[in-house]
Design a protein around this motif. Structure first.
Motif, PDB file in Angstrom:
ATOM      1  N   THR A  85      18.533  -4.003 -54.746  1.00 48.18           N
ATOM      2  CA  THR A  85      17.834  -3.316 -53.673  1.00 48.18           C
ATOM      3  C   THR A  85      17.446  -4.335 -52.609  1.00 48.18           C
ATOM      4  N   ALA A  86      17.188  -3.845 -51.415  1.00 48.69           N
ATOM      5  CA  ALA A  86      16.764  -4.728 -50.332  1.00 48.69           C
ATOM      6  C   ALA A  86      15.529  -4.144 -49.668  1.00 48.69           C
ATOM      7  N   LYS A  87      14.637  -5.013 -49.235  1.00 46.86           N
ATOM      8  CA  LYS A  87      13.446  -4.585 -48.512  1.00 46.86           C
ATOM      9  C   LYS A  87      13.361  -5.326 -47.191  1.00 46.86           C
ATOM     10  N   LEU A  88      13.090  -4.587 -46.127  1.00 49.00           N
ATOM     11  CA  LEU A  88      12.941  -5.161 -44.799  1.00 49.00           C
ATOM     12  C   LEU A  88      11.465  -5.225 -44.437  1.00 49.00           C
ATOM     13  N   THR A  89      11.023  -6.383 -43.950  1.00 49.80           N
ATOM     14  CA  THR A  89       9.651  -6.539 -43.472  1.00 49.80           C
ATOM     15  C   THR A  89       9.677  -6.962 -42.010  1.00 49.80           C
ATOM     16  N   LEU A  90       8.961  -6.191 -41.190  1.00 46.81           N
ATOM     17  CA  LEU A  90       8.863  -6.438 -39.756  1.00 46.81           C
ATOM     18  C   LEU A  90       7.403  -6.358 -39.339  1.00 46.81           C
ATOM     19  N   PRO A  91       7.048  -6.943 -38.199  1.00 48.74           N
ATOM     20  CA  PRO A  91       5.713  -6.684 -37.657  1.00 48.74           C
ATOM     21  C   PRO A  91       5.551  -5.198 -37.330  1.00 48.74           C
ATOM     22  N   THR A  92       4.333  -4.690 -37.436  1.00 48.05           N
ATOM     23  CA  THR A  92       4.087  -3.282 -37.131  1.00 48.05           C
ATOM     24  C   THR A  92       4.389  -2.972 -35.675  1.00 48.05           C
ATOM     25  N   LYS A  93       3.996  -3.845 -34.775  1.00 45.81           N
ATOM     26  CA  LYS A  93       4.232  -3.638 -33.346  1.00 45.81           C
ATOM     27  C   LYS A  93       5.358  -4.547 -32.873  1.00 45.81           C
ATOM     28  N   ILE A  94       6.377  -3.953 -32.308  1.00 40.31           N
ATOM     29  CA  ILE A  94       7.518  -4.710 -31.778  1.00 40.31           C
ATOM     30  C   ILE A  94       7.573  -4.505 -30.268  1.00 40.31           C
ATOM     31  N   THR A  95       7.530  -5.585 -29.536  1.00 35.90           N
ATOM     32  CA  THR A  95       7.625  -5.531 -28.078  1.00 35.90           C
ATOM     33  C   THR A  95       9.071  -5.755 -27.665  1.00 35.90           C
ATOM     34  N   PRO A  96       9.641  -4.870 -26.832  1.00 34.04           N
ATOM     35  CA  PRO A  96      11.034  -5.049 -26.420  1.00 34.04           C
ATOM     36  C   PRO A  96      11.284  -6.421 -25.792  1.00 34.04           C
ATOM     37  N   ASN A  97      12.465  -6.967 -26.099  1.00 31.36           N
ATOM     38  CA  ASN A  97      12.916  -8.247 -25.557  1.00 31.36           C
ATOM     39  C   ASN A  97      12.030  -9.426 -25.950  1.00 31.36           C
ATOM     40  N   THR A  98      11.293  -9.280 -27.031  1.00 25.13           N
ATOM     41  CA  THR A  98      10.476 -10.375 -27.552  1.00 25.13           C
ATOM     42  C   THR A  98      10.899 -10.670 -28.981  1.00 25.13           C
ATOM     43  N   PRO A  99      11.336 -11.884 -29.282  1.00 24.72           N
ATOM     44  CA  PRO A  99      11.784 -12.193 -30.647  1.00 24.72           C
ATOM     45  C   PRO A  99      10.694 -11.916 -31.672  1.00 24.72           C
ATOM     46  N   VAL A 100      11.084 -11.276 -32.766  1.00 27.69           N
ATOM     47  CA  VAL A 100      10.155 -10.991 -33.857  1.00 27.69           C
ATOM     48  C   VAL A 100      10.753 -11.506 -35.160  1.00 27.69           C
ATOM     49  N   PRO A 101       9.911 -11.900 -36.115  1.00 27.73           N
ATOM     50  CA  PRO A 101      10.418 -12.366 -37.412  1.00 27.73           C
ATOM     51  C   PRO A 101      10.877 -11.195 -38.272  1.00 27.73           C
ATOM     52  N   ILE A 102      12.001 -11.390 -38.941  1.00 30.24           N
ATOM     53  CA  ILE A 102      12.564 -10.404 -39.858  1.00 30.24           C
ATOM     54  C   ILE A 102      12.692 -11.050 -41.232  1.00 30.24           C
ATOM     55  N   VAL A 103      12.244 -10.339 -42.259  1.00 30.61           N
ATOM     56  CA  VAL A 103      12.396 -10.804 -43.639  1.00 30.61           C
ATOM     57  C   VAL A 103      13.149  -9.739 -44.427  1.00 30.61           C
TER      58      VAL A 103
END
Length: 312
Positions: A85-103
């Motif tokens: 199985t795989a789980k994706l973790t992202l920040p709750t708020k994502i701002t367009p065109n702004t790099p965000v961490p992905i796990v």
């Protein structure tokens, strides 16, 4: 690491695709941030969903190892599937065109982190991030941190729904794809009209799309040929280099809502093709509009050539 993220966990069924990897095991590194997710379907074939509807069960011949011999792209893995199985973790708020961490965390059927993965196409994981309207495409390679955990940064260019196709290979098992979802809040822009042009220019590269059949039909094997020229000289580029160990890379997605594993096709380039041409062989499982992204390396700069096709 935990304090930087608010978990948005999406568990995804993993689906078998063709195994075409070198047997290179990743290093094993302890990690205390693993969490338990539900089991994946161990019997799924490539381009099939966990629901196993008749629509999803159609074979798309995705992810063939495209060599010169027809027998080498039969589309059937000789390796068994991994129950993962795989789980994706992202920040709750994502701002367009702004790099965000992905796990992305990969675990076995018992919820234990998987330590070892095999490389294929020179990487341990290929992550395809697309907007659900198929206007945005990003092919990136997360860094393996050990204990089943992959990390990368990516940006989402505008509000709307996104699908992440995570392509990886548990050591000794068949290549797999997990489908993960992300949402960027705000008003999505209107999708432009579908352009079926077969000749386009992408920076310094002119690309002409050729198909072995004038009319594409669902389930029919087709040769997809990208004829590349330098946009200035109109001659085949002299600086084409291998990309991820091959002459090119091709991802195809069927226009669908929502996007699922059944809509995803990943093909490998054939060897020994004419100068300036990159060939693939694939088939389209169902009628509809499909978008292709061919990627090529011009002296270290990756050219992404996208085309729409209509399948009857």
């Amino acid at each position: 690491m935990k304090r930087f993220f608010t978990a948005l966990a999406i568990t995804s069924t993993l689906v078998i695709t063709q195994a075409c990897a070198s047997q290179v095991k990743s290093g094993e590194t302890p990690d205390s941030n693993a969490s338990t997710v539900s089991n994946a379907n161990p019997h799924a074939d490539h381009n099939m969903e966990d629901s196993k509807t008749p629509e999803a069960k159609e074979n798309s011949h995705g992810d063939h190892n495209m060599e010169d011999s027809h027998d080498e792209h039969s589309g059937h893995s000789k390796l068994e599937s991994a129950i993962t199985t795989a789980k994706l973790t992202l920040p709750t708020k994502i701002t367009p065109n702004t790099p965000v961490p992905i796990v992305i965390e990969v675990k076995d059927k018992n919820g234990k982190a998987i330590a070892n993965f095999d490389k294929f196409q020179e990487e341990l994981m290929h992550l395809i991030v697309v907007s659900d309207d198929l206007q945005s495409f990003n092919h990136i390679h997360p860094t393996y941190k050990g204990n089943g955990r992959f990390e990368v940064q990516a940006d989402f260019p505008y509000p709307g729904s996104y699908t992440l196709f995570s392509d990886y290979k548990v050591a000794g098992k068949a290549e797999q794809v997990s489908v993960l979802k992300a949402q960027v809040s705000g008003n999505s822009p209107a999708a432009p009209k579908i352009d079926l042009a077969t000749t386009k220019t992408f920076g310094n590269t002119k690309a002409n799309l050729k198909l072995s059949q004038p009319t594409l039909k669902a389930g029919q094997e087709v040769h997809v040929i990208f004829n590349l020229q330098d946009a200035v000289s109109n001659q085949p580029p002299k600086d084409l280099k291998p990309y991820l160990g091959e002459r090119g890379h091709l991802v195809i997605l069927k226009q669908s809502s929502p996007l699922t594993q059944a809509d995803y096709i990943h093909a490998h380039a054939m060897k020994n093709t004419p100068t300036g041409e990159v060939h693939f062989i694939t088939s389209f499982p169902k009628p509809g509009k499909y978008k292709m992204w061919g990627q090529f390396n011009r002296n270290g700069k990756i050219v992404t050539a996208d085309f729409w096709v209509d399948v009857q």
